[in-house]
Design a protein around this motif. Structure first.
Motif, PDB file in Angstrom:
ATOM      1  N   THR A 186     -23.827 -20.297  13.745  1.00 28.83           N
ATOM      2  CA  THR A 186     -23.904 -20.957  15.049  1.00 28.83           C
ATOM      3  C   THR A 186     -24.020 -19.934  16.170  1.00 28.83           C
ATOM      4  OG1 THR A 186     -22.614 -22.832  14.221  1.00 28.83           O
ATOM      5  CG2 THR A 186     -22.725 -22.556  16.613  1.00 28.83           C
ATOM      6  N   ILE A 187     -23.251 -18.866  16.074  1.00 34.11           N
ATOM      7  CA  ILE A 187     -23.340 -17.799  17.069  1.00 34.11           C
ATOM      8  C   ILE A 187     -24.721 -17.150  17.027  1.00 34.11           C
ATOM      9  CG2 ILE A 187     -22.454 -15.517  17.721  1.00 34.11           C
ATOM     10  CD1 ILE A 187     -19.712 -16.448  16.649  1.00 34.11           C
ATOM     11  N   ALA A 188     -25.200 -16.857  15.822  1.00 32.70           N
ATOM     12  CA  ALA A 188     -26.514 -16.215  15.696  1.00 32.70           C
ATOM     13  C   ALA A 188     -27.614 -17.139  16.192  1.00 32.70           C
ATOM     14  CB  ALA A 188     -26.757 -15.812  14.246  1.00 32.70           C
ATOM     15  N   GLY A 189     -27.493 -18.433  15.913  1.00 35.58           N
ATOM     16  CA  GLY A 189     -28.491 -19.373  16.410  1.00 35.58           C
ATOM     17  C   GLY A 189     -28.540 -19.386  17.925  1.00 35.58           C
ATOM     18  N   ALA A 190     -27.368 -19.327  18.567  1.00 36.22           N
ATOM     19  CA  ALA A 190     -27.324 -19.271  20.029  1.00 36.22           C
ATOM     20  C   ALA A 190     -27.974 -17.995  20.552  1.00 36.22           C
ATOM     21  CB  ALA A 190     -25.878 -19.366  20.509  1.00 36.22           C
ATOM     22  N   ALA A 191     -27.840 -16.908  19.804  1.00 38.32           N
ATOM     23  CA  ALA A 191     -28.464 -15.649  20.216  1.00 38.32           C
ATOM     24  C   ALA A 191     -29.982 -15.742  20.151  1.00 38.32           C
ATOM     25  CB  ALA A 191     -27.955 -14.508  19.338  1.00 38.32           C
ATOM     26  N   HIS A 192     -30.504 -16.391  19.125  1.00 35.60           N
ATOM     27  CA  HIS A 192     -31.954 -16.590  19.042  1.00 35.60           C
ATOM     28  C   HIS A 192     -32.445 -17.465  20.194  1.00 35.60           C
ATOM     29  CE1 HIS A 192     -33.231 -14.772  15.149  1.00 35.60           C
ATOM     30  NE2 HIS A 192     -31.935 -14.847  14.898  1.00 35.60           N
ATOM     31  N   LEU A 193     -31.691 -18.501  20.525  1.00 37.27           N
ATOM     32  CA  LEU A 193     -32.034 -19.329  21.680  1.00 37.27           C
ATOM     33  C   LEU A 193     -32.087 -18.496  22.958  1.00 37.27           C
ATOM     34  CD1 LEU A 193     -29.943 -22.578  21.136  1.00 37.27           C
ATOM     35  CD2 LEU A 193     -32.385 -22.499  21.565  1.00 37.27           C
ATOM     36  N   ARG A 194     -31.090 -17.648  23.126  1.00 29.88           N
ATOM     37  CA  ARG A 194     -31.027 -16.807  24.316  1.00 29.88           C
ATOM     38  C   ARG A 194     -32.238 -15.890  24.405  1.00 29.88           C
ATOM     39  NH1 ARG A 194     -26.728 -15.448  27.585  1.00 29.88           N
ATOM     40  NH2 ARG A 194     -27.164 -13.660  28.944  1.00 29.88           N
ATOM     41  N   ALA A 195     -32.620 -15.306  23.267  1.00 34.13           N
ATOM     42  CA  ALA A 195     -33.776 -14.400  23.260  1.00 34.13           C
ATOM     43  C   ALA A 195     -35.054 -15.145  23.618  1.00 34.13           C
ATOM     44  CB  ALA A 195     -33.901 -13.730  21.894  1.00 34.13           C
ATOM     45  N   MET A 196     -35.221 -16.354  23.085  1.00 34.42           N
ATOM     46  CA  MET A 196     -36.413 -17.142  23.431  1.00 34.42           C
ATOM     47  C   MET A 196     -36.461 -17.439  24.922  1.00 34.42           C
ATOM     48  SD  MET A 196     -36.715 -19.911  20.320  1.00 34.42           S
ATOM     49  CE  MET A 196     -36.685 -19.406  18.593  1.00 34.42           C
ATOM     50  N   ARG A 197     -35.318 -17.794  25.478  1.00 31.60           N
ATOM     51  CA  ARG A 197     -35.282 -18.130  26.911  1.00 31.60           C
ATOM     52  C   ARG A 197     -35.541 -16.907  27.784  1.00 31.60           C
ATOM     53  NH1 ARG A 197     -30.421 -21.726  25.558  1.00 31.60           N
ATOM     54  NH2 ARG A 197     -31.258 -23.856  25.687  1.00 31.60           N
ATOM     55  N   ALA A 198     -35.143 -15.749  27.304  1.00 31.11           N
ATOM     56  CA  ALA A 198     -35.280 -14.527  28.101  1.00 31.11           C
ATOM     57  C   ALA A 198     -36.661 -13.900  27.988  1.00 31.11           C
ATOM     58  CB  ALA A 198     -34.229 -13.500  27.661  1.00 31.11           C
ATOM     59  N   ALA A 199     -37.404 -14.227  26.937  1.00 34.37           N
ATOM     60  CA  ALA A 199     -38.643 -13.507  26.632  1.00 34.37           C
ATOM     61  C   ALA A 199     -39.703 -13.700  27.720  1.00 34.37           C
ATOM     62  CB  ALA A 199     -39.189 -13.975  25.285  1.00 34.37           C
ATOM     63  N   ARG A 200     -40.353 -12.601  28.089  1.00 32.93           N
ATOM     64  CA  ARG A 200     -41.473 -12.593  29.021  1.00 32.93           C
ATOM     65  C   ARG A 200     -42.455 -11.507  28.572  1.00 32.93           C
ATOM     66  NH1 ARG A 200     -38.359 -15.959  30.461  1.00 32.93           N
ATOM     67  NH2 ARG A 200     -37.927 -16.812  32.540  1.00 32.93           N
ATOM     68  N   PRO A 201     -43.745 -11.720  28.711  1.00 36.68           N
ATOM     69  CA  PRO A 201     -44.694 -10.635  28.427  1.00 36.68           C
ATOM     70  C   PRO A 201     -44.344  -9.391  29.240  1.00 36.68           C
ATOM     71  CG  PRO A 201     -45.857 -12.706  28.736  1.00 36.68           C
ATOM     72  CD  PRO A 201     -44.437 -12.962  29.133  1.00 36.68           C
ATOM     73  N   GLY A 202     -44.452  -8.245  28.621  1.00 32.62           N
ATOM     74  CA  GLY A 202     -44.129  -6.988  29.289  1.00 32.62           C
ATOM     75  C   GLY A 202     -42.728  -6.492  29.020  1.00 32.62           C
ATOM     76  N   MET A 203     -41.835  -7.348  28.517  1.00 22.74           N
ATOM     77  CA  MET A 203     -40.502  -6.887  28.139  1.00 22.74           C
ATOM     78  C   MET A 203     -40.597  -5.951  26.942  1.00 22.74           C
ATOM     79  SD  MET A 203     -38.067 -10.274  28.391  1.00 22.74           S
ATOM     80  CE  MET A 203     -36.562  -9.317  28.130  1.00 22.74           C
ATOM     81  N   PHE A 204     -39.647  -5.054  26.838  1.00 23.62           N
ATOM     82  CA  PHE A 204     -39.541  -4.213  25.656  1.00 23.62           C
ATOM     83  C   PHE A 204     -38.727  -4.943  24.588  1.00 23.62           C
ATOM     84  CE2 PHE A 204     -40.806  -1.095  28.751  1.00 23.62           C
ATOM     85  CZ  PHE A 204     -41.598  -0.208  28.024  1.00 23.62           C
ATOM     86  N   GLU A 205     -39.038  -4.645  23.352  1.00 24.17           N
ATOM     87  CA  GLU A 205     -38.322  -5.271  22.247  1.00 24.17           C
ATOM     88  C   GLU A 205     -36.821  -5.049  22.365  1.00 24.17           C
ATOM     89  OE1 GLU A 205     -41.956  -4.686  18.980  1.00 24.17           O
ATOM     90  OE2 GLU A 205     -40.389  -3.170  19.223  1.00 24.17           O
ATOM     91  N   TYR A 206     -36.423  -3.852  22.812  1.00 27.07           N
ATOM     92  CA  TYR A 206     -34.994  -3.571  22.899  1.00 27.07           C
ATOM     93  C   TYR A 206     -34.301  -4.410  23.973  1.00 27.07           C
ATOM     94  CZ  TYR A 206     -36.636  -0.223  26.487  1.00 27.07           C
ATOM     95  OH  TYR A 206     -37.246   0.374  27.560  1.00 27.07           O
ATOM     96  N   GLU A 207     -35.032  -4.898  24.939  1.00 23.45           N
ATOM     97  CA  GLU A 207     -34.431  -5.796  25.925  1.00 23.45           C
ATOM     98  C   GLU A 207     -34.048  -7.119  25.272  1.00 23.45           C
ATOM     99  OE1 GLU A 207     -36.149  -5.613  30.122  1.00 23.45           O
ATOM    100  OE2 GLU A 207     -37.840  -4.868  28.907  1.00 23.45           O
ATOM    101  N   LEU A 208     -34.897  -7.610  24.386  1.00 26.96           N
ATOM    102  CA  LEU A 208     -34.560  -8.825  23.651  1.00 26.96           C
ATOM    103  C   LEU A 208     -33.417  -8.567  22.667  1.00 26.96           C
ATOM    104  CD1 LEU A 208     -38.146 -10.220  22.984  1.00 26.96           C
ATOM    105  CD2 LEU A 208     -36.450 -11.081  24.608  1.00 26.96           C
ATOM    106  N   GLU A 209     -33.397  -7.379  22.069  1.00 29.93           N
ATOM    107  CA  GLU A 209     -32.283  -7.016  21.193  1.00 29.93           C
ATOM    108  C   GLU A 209     -30.967  -7.047  21.967  1.00 29.93           C
ATOM    109  OE1 GLU A 209     -30.862  -3.367  18.214  1.00 29.93           O
ATOM    110  OE2 GLU A 209     -32.514  -3.072  19.621  1.00 29.93           O
TER     111      GLU A 209
END
Length: 443
Positions: A186-209
């Motif tokens: 459940t915690i990991a699923g929420a983290a994936h949700l957060r990454a999807m919401r935060a994602a924008r073209p031009g971001m670095f992979e480590y920002e999503l990490e």
């Protein structure tokens, strides 16, 4: 502490009467100079004890005749001065009471006590050849017992590999384990949700990490379960990509394989999504193929079916899709059966469809029934926990349609084998095209 005591009792019952099992936790490991890596206990040790301090050893003495089984902990002594620097430690007396051991001693007494505990014992169980230092220490104990031979005392005549007994126990998750695994997923699923919401073209992979790690920790997970994979564009075609340092490009897919560890139990989830929020037509075609393969694999997670059926169900769907989409030449292969027979699918799908999950990301337990001739795939049984994770990875090639180049997709969920089918623990993370695009449109 009840589940841990139950497990110790089960192990003792599986041992030869009067046998002794020795299990040490993991050592602390230096990272550099005077800094250690964050400490993580040994999974086998924790499974039987619930004890998380370093420098600890469990000794389990099996029942013999009228003498009941005993569990003995060796751990660090209580030391108020060291606690000022390093934090709380139980000490033997408090550890015995808190964790339900029959006896507890300072770790410094281990060698002397083992010379006593191994006297006239028929068999010693420990992790054979897993650690040179432990092998040497065991050799010292046995020599100390042999030195008493003039008094008629005998050393164990046999040694057996302790993990072989524990692996099968750990394969089946009890209710307390399943609850922890659900929380971790459940915690990991929420983290994936957060990454999807935060994602924008031009971001670095480590920002999503960073978004993933933040969500893990703020919800109480102690660690990532493994180094997260945040792979954009062509990086998603590298199965164990870990650099996480590329800049995302508008039109890229991002494959995130990330799970956390909550109270020692791992989650392992993969989601793939477009960084700009919209799948292109080629991306959508491949994504929905992988999703259909996962649905077929999940449908095979049924008690009584072979574990191998999960992989074969995914392969059948993927092979058919590869022919339909032109990734594989229909004129050459003709049918799904030929694709499977010639393993042509491995050009685009080269890994298994899952693995056991639990205290370790790739948890213990055989995938085959070693008791039967030919060692066939073992049958699924309620309480087993596994991942289901088909994928497709398309690298550029002369016979590969260019519109699919550099697309890597994997969809992975954590599953418990239930009484009648799969219980998906990680369902909170969206995975259909519509769900993902709707979520990302709301950013």
């Amino acid at each position: 502490m009840t589940p841990f005591a139950v497990r110790r009792a089960r192990l003792a019952a599986a041992m030869e009467p009067g046998g002794v099992a020795v299990l040490a936790t993991a050592p602390e490991v230096a990272r550099n100079s005077d800094s250690d890596y964050p400490y993580r206990h040994d999974s086998y040790f924790y499974y039987l004890t619930g004890f998380t301090e370093p420098e600890a050893v469990l000794v389990l003495v099996a029942a013999c005749g009228e003498t009941p089984a005993r569990s003995i902990l060796f751990c660090r002594e209580k030391n108020v001065e060291r606690e000022i620097w390093d934090g709380f430690r139980y000490g033997p007396a408090a550890a015995r009471e808190r964790f339900g051991f029959d006896e507890a001693y300072p770790i410094g007494e281990l060698d002397a006590q083992m010379a006593r505990l191994l006297a006239d014992v028929p068999v010693l169980y420990y992790a054979l050849s897993s650690n040179a230092a432990l092998d040497a220490q065991v050799g010292g104990w046995l020599n100390a017992v042999r030195a008493q031979s003039r008094s008629g005392i005998k050393a164990p005549s046999r040694t057996q590999h302790l993990p072989a007994l524990l692996d099968e126990m750990r394969l089946f998750k009890d209710e307390s384990e399943q609850a922890l695994m659900l929380r971790s997923a459940t915690i990991a699923g929420a983290a994936h949700l957060r990454a999807m919401r935060a994602a924008r073209p031009g971001m670095f992979e480590y920002e999503l990490e960073a978004e993933l790690l933040y969500e893990f920790r703020r919800n109480g997970a102690q660690f990532p379960a493994y180094t997260p994979i945040v792979a954009s564009g062509a990086n998603a075609c590298v199965l164990h990509y870990s650099a996480n340092n590329a800049q995302t490009v508008d039109g890229d897919l991002v494959l995130i394989d990330a799970g956390c560890e909550f109270d020692s139990y791992a989650s392992d989830i993969t989601r793939t999504f477009p960084v700009n929020g919209r799948f292109s037509e080629p991306q959508k075609l491949l994504y929905e193929l992988v999703l259909r393969a996962q649905e077929a694999a999940l449908a095979a997670v049924v008690p009584g079916r072979p574990y191998s059926d999960v992989h074969e169900a995914a392969l059948n769907v993927l092979a058919g899709g590869m022919l339909e989409l032109g990734l594989l030449d229909r004129a050459r292969y003709g049918s799904v059966e030929n694709v499977l027979a010639e393993r042509a699918y491995t050009a685009f799908y080269m890994h298994g469809t899952g693995h056991w999950l639990g205290l370790d990301v790739h948890d213990t337990g055989s995938y085959r029934d070693l008791s039967l001739e030919g060692k066939p795939s073992r049958l699924l049984v309620p309480g087993m926990a596994l991942t289901v994770e088909p994928g497709i990875y398309v690298r550029p090639g002369p016979d590969v349609p260019e519109r699919f180049w550099n697309i890597g997709i994997r969809i992975e969920d954590d599953v418990i084998v239930g009484a009648s089918g799969p219980r998906v623990l990680s369902g909170s993370a969206p995975k259909t095209v519509a769900e993902i695009e709707t979520l990302m449109a709301e950013r």
